[in-house]
Design an enzyme around this catalytic site. Structure first.
Site, PDB file in Angstrom:
ATOM      1  N   HIS A 236       0.861  -1.196   0.000  1.00  0.00           N
ATOM      2  CA  HIS A 236       0.000   0.000   0.000  1.00  0.00           C
ATOM      3  C   HIS A 236       0.895   1.243   0.000  1.00  0.00           C
ATOM      4  O   HIS A 236       1.346   1.692   1.053  1.00  0.00           O
ATOM      5  CB  HIS A 236      -0.871  -0.052   1.272  1.00  0.00           C
ATOM      6  CG  HIS A 236      -1.798   1.104   1.432  1.00  0.00           C
ATOM      7  ND1 HIS A 236      -1.744   1.935   2.516  1.00  0.00           N
ATOM      8  CD2 HIS A 236      -2.809   1.569   0.672  1.00  0.00           C
ATOM      9  CE1 HIS A 236      -2.692   2.860   2.415  1.00  0.00           C
ATOM     10  NE2 HIS A 236      -3.356   2.660   1.300  1.00  0.00           N
ATOM     11  N   TYR A 241      -0.061   8.016   1.983  1.00  0.00           N
ATOM     12  CA  TYR A 241       0.132   7.240   3.214  1.00  0.00           C
ATOM     13  C   TYR A 241       1.637   7.060   3.464  1.00  0.00           C
ATOM     14  O   TYR A 241       2.469   7.569   2.715  1.00  0.00           O
ATOM     15  CB  TYR A 241      -0.593   5.893   3.116  1.00  0.00           C
ATOM     16  CG  TYR A 241      -2.096   6.037   3.218  1.00  0.00           C
ATOM     17  CD1 TYR A 241      -2.714   6.180   4.459  1.00  0.00           C
ATOM     18  CD2 TYR A 241      -2.893   6.044   2.082  1.00  0.00           C
ATOM     19  CE1 TYR A 241      -4.093   6.322   4.561  1.00  0.00           C
ATOM     20  CE2 TYR A 241      -4.269   6.187   2.173  1.00  0.00           C
ATOM     21  CZ  TYR A 241      -4.867   6.331   3.409  1.00  0.00           C
ATOM     22  OH  TYR A 241      -6.228   6.482   3.506  1.00  0.00           O
ATOM     23  N   ARG A 289       0.979  -0.458  -5.197  1.00  0.00           N
ATOM     24  CA  ARG A 289       0.079   0.572  -5.719  1.00  0.00           C
ATOM     25  C   ARG A 289       0.724   1.944  -5.531  1.00  0.00           C
ATOM     26  O   ARG A 289       1.231   2.255  -4.449  1.00  0.00           O
ATOM     27  CB  ARG A 289      -1.260   0.516  -4.985  1.00  0.00           C
ATOM     28  CG  ARG A 289      -2.290   1.377  -5.664  1.00  0.00           C
ATOM     29  CD  ARG A 289      -3.704   1.078  -5.234  1.00  0.00           C
ATOM     30  NE  ARG A 289      -4.612   1.515  -6.289  1.00  0.00           N
ATOM     31  CZ  ARG A 289      -5.821   2.001  -6.076  1.00  0.00           C
ATOM     32  NH1 ARG A 289      -6.293   2.069  -4.853  1.00  0.00           N
ATOM     33  NH2 ARG A 289      -6.566   2.400  -7.090  1.00  0.00           N
ATOM     34  N   GLY A 383     -13.752   0.778  -8.421  1.00  0.00           N
ATOM     35  CA  GLY A 383     -13.762   1.148  -7.015  1.00  0.00           C
ATOM     36  C   GLY A 383     -15.208   1.377  -6.597  1.00  0.00           C
ATOM     37  O   GLY A 383     -15.970   0.441  -6.328  1.00  0.00           O
ATOM     38  N   ARG A 384     -15.623   2.648  -6.578  1.00  0.00           N
ATOM     39  CA  ARG A 384     -16.979   2.967  -6.116  1.00  0.00           C
ATOM     40  C   ARG A 384     -18.053   2.250  -6.935  1.00  0.00           C
ATOM     41  O   ARG A 384     -19.107   1.882  -6.400  1.00  0.00           O
ATOM     42  CB  ARG A 384     -17.180   4.488  -6.146  1.00  0.00           C
ATOM     43  CG  ARG A 384     -16.414   5.195  -5.029  1.00  0.00           C
ATOM     44  CD  ARG A 384     -16.266   6.668  -5.299  1.00  0.00           C
ATOM     45  NE  ARG A 384     -15.400   6.900  -6.443  1.00  0.00           N
ATOM     46  CZ  ARG A 384     -15.240   8.066  -7.057  1.00  0.00           C
ATOM     47  NH1 ARG A 384     -15.926   9.119  -6.625  1.00  0.00           N
ATOM     48  NH2 ARG A 384     -14.417   8.188  -8.074  1.00  0.00           N
TER      49      ARG A 384
END
Ligand SMILES: Cc1cc2nc3c(=O)[nH]c(=O)nc-3n(C[C@H](O)[C@H](O)[C@H](O)COP(=O)(O)O)c2cc1C
Ligand code: SF4
Length: 465
Positions: A236, A241, A289, A383-384
């Site tokens: 990730h 992040y 990713r 995704g969504r």
């Protein structure tokens, strides 16, 4: 038009995936207490596997056992030690029983995008450098503004008075500061949770031994994830992040071997990949990713990210997954439209020496089939749209286009996440409640049902004694 391109099988490493439609990693936070997997989360993925997604990539699952990890406010899936393995393994097994492959996305922590744990409120979050995030609302898009307006009538009125989204985006810095002075006092009283998201906490600087510990931990838990039945591991590293924070000059001002030139800023990522490979061997699937572009001043540009991808691929990646932006540019990682992220695929494919590319941000079968058919991406990720309609792939394959439930791009799901509410969807009333649907239970999965029925038949008609 033909949609066949979407239903060609693909091999990533040695893992054969039945089609080119994957579910993008999404943290729905349906976890049980303490970050354990729950029946709801398993059923959530079972629905998408039953609906025909060839590959499911899980939500970011945090392997960091320290409270400085910054993810406790969301109660993400944790995988810090063996206590978490059996429920995660059961989840992987259930996804397999419905015919899909599953990669687990592993995260070393949230860094400056996180918050102090309620269990240790005085212990600060930790990051490469002590620089807090600050979200500039001018980076919002239509979806986010829809939700901000719904939050409070006062906020809606203020936004209307400046001409809505277009007015907001055209404000000068000085005008924006004036707007902040109107909005922040309202939000501080009524939406303290959202204020925490917009103005982050000041992290403490990570020590070199803590960084090395997290590199080892990512390697250890990757090996464990494969042992518990996951088909691959995804690092990730997008969206601002922790790993991304090391890559970016915005968030990394270190003067040690983890700071300075790009090669040093990439050291945390590269060490993680090398250490994981040492543990899992050369064959197992390991992807990463990346945000194709941070889309912030002084953030990592696409050209720099191509250099990172080249270095990362040389350490032994099996595929690259694309995204864009970071918390400070939330409009970027949740676009209002579709097909916005294929623009990074060519650069990443070339830089990686031809690794398979996975790209999100699709809604319509046409856009997804064209992107895969033209080779713009190897796999189309939803995704969504996968929240809105878990059966999207099966409906496309059957030609039932009118039955597809379209994502409204309203970002209610995202708002629920950041407001710490149960995550629901505007257009899919079953989202968040899949565990109540028996057809999604593992005992009813095609790969298992026959054996279960045969077993139960032997007990049929028995009296109660
Ligand atoms: C509720 C929610 C949670 C998300 N959590 C993650 C995550 O855990 N890891 C990740 O890499 N991306 C995460 N994302 C980003 C998505 O994978 C995807 O990149 C983004 O939604 C844009 O794609 P879309 O337009 O197809 O929705 C999340 C998105 C949503 C809506
Ligand atoms: S329609 Fe559902 S999935 Fe789409 S943005 Fe709204 S809440 Fe999220």
């Amino acid at each position: 038009m033909s949609y066949d391109a979407l239903f060609e099988p693909i091999k990533i490493g040695d893992v054969k995936i039945k089609n080119r439609v994957a579910m993008a990693p999404m943290n729905m936070v349906y976890s049980a207490p303490d970050g354990f997997n729950s029946e709801q989360w398993t059923a959530w993925y079972a629905a998408r596997a039953k609906g025909g997604f060839g590959l499911i990539i899980t939500d970011a699952t945090v392997v960091n056992p320290n409270t400085w990890r910054g993810s406790d406010h969301l109660n993400c899936h944790l995988f810090t030690d063996e206590r978490y393995g059996r429920l995660l393994g059961m989840m992987a097994d259930t996804i397999h029983a419905f015919g899909s492959k599953v990669f687990i996305q592993l995260s070393p922590g949230f860094g400056r995008q996180g918050h102090a744990s309620a269990r240790a409120p005085h212990e600060p979050i930790a990051a490469p450098s002590p620089i807090p995030i600050r979200i500039d609302l001018r980076n919002f898009n239509k979806g986010w503004i829809t939700q901000v307006k719904k939050l409070r009538p006062e906020l809606s009125q203020i936004l209307e008075s400046i001409g809505g989204l277009a007015g907001l985006q055209s404000l000068t810095d000085e005008q924006y500061e004036n707007l902040e002075s109107l909005i922040v006092p309202v939000m501080k009283v009524k939406d303290p949770g959202m204020i925490k998201v917009v103005y982050g906490e000041v992290p403490r600087e990570l020590e070199a031994h803590e960084i090395a510990f997290m590199e080892d931990k990512m390697a250890e838990m990757s090996m464990e994830a494969l042992r518990y039945g996951f088909d691959g591991v995804e690092i990730h590293s997008p969206h601002g992040y922790l790993i991304h924070q090391f890559l970016s000059r915005r968030s990394n001002l270190r003067v040690d071997e983890y700071g300075g030139p790009l090669k040093n800023r990439a050291r945390f990522l590269l060490n993680i990949i090398r250490k994981i490979r040492d543990r899992i061997g050369p064959e197992a699937v390991l992807g990463a990713r990346f945000s194709g572009d941070e889309m912030m001043p002084d953030g990592v540009t696409h050209d720099e990210m191509c250099e990172v991808v080249e270095l990362a691929a040389a350490e032994g990646l099996s595929y690259i997954s694309i995204s864009q932006g970071c918390y400070e540019n939330p409009g970027a990682f949740a676009p209002d439209g579709e097909g916005e992220m294929t623009k990074y695929a060519e650069g990443f494919r070339e830089a990686s020496g031809g690794l398979p590319i996975l790209t999100p941000n699709f809604m319509t079968p046409k856009a997804a089939a064209e992107a895969v058919g033209k080779g713009l991406t190897d796999v189309a990720m939803l995704g969504r749209q996968a929240i809105a309609d878990p059966f999207w792939p099966a409906k496309v394959k059957e030609g039932r286009f009118k039955d597809i439930v379209k994502c409204a791009r309203c970002n209610l799901c995202y708002l629920n996440l950041f407001e710490h509410k149960w995550l629901e969807c505007k257009v899919n009333p079953t989202a968040g409640y899949e565990k109540y649907l028996p057809e999604l239970w593992r005992v009813n999965a095609p790969a298992v049902k026959e054996k279960v029925d045969k077993f139960l038949a032997k007990a049929e008609g028995l009296p109660s004694i």
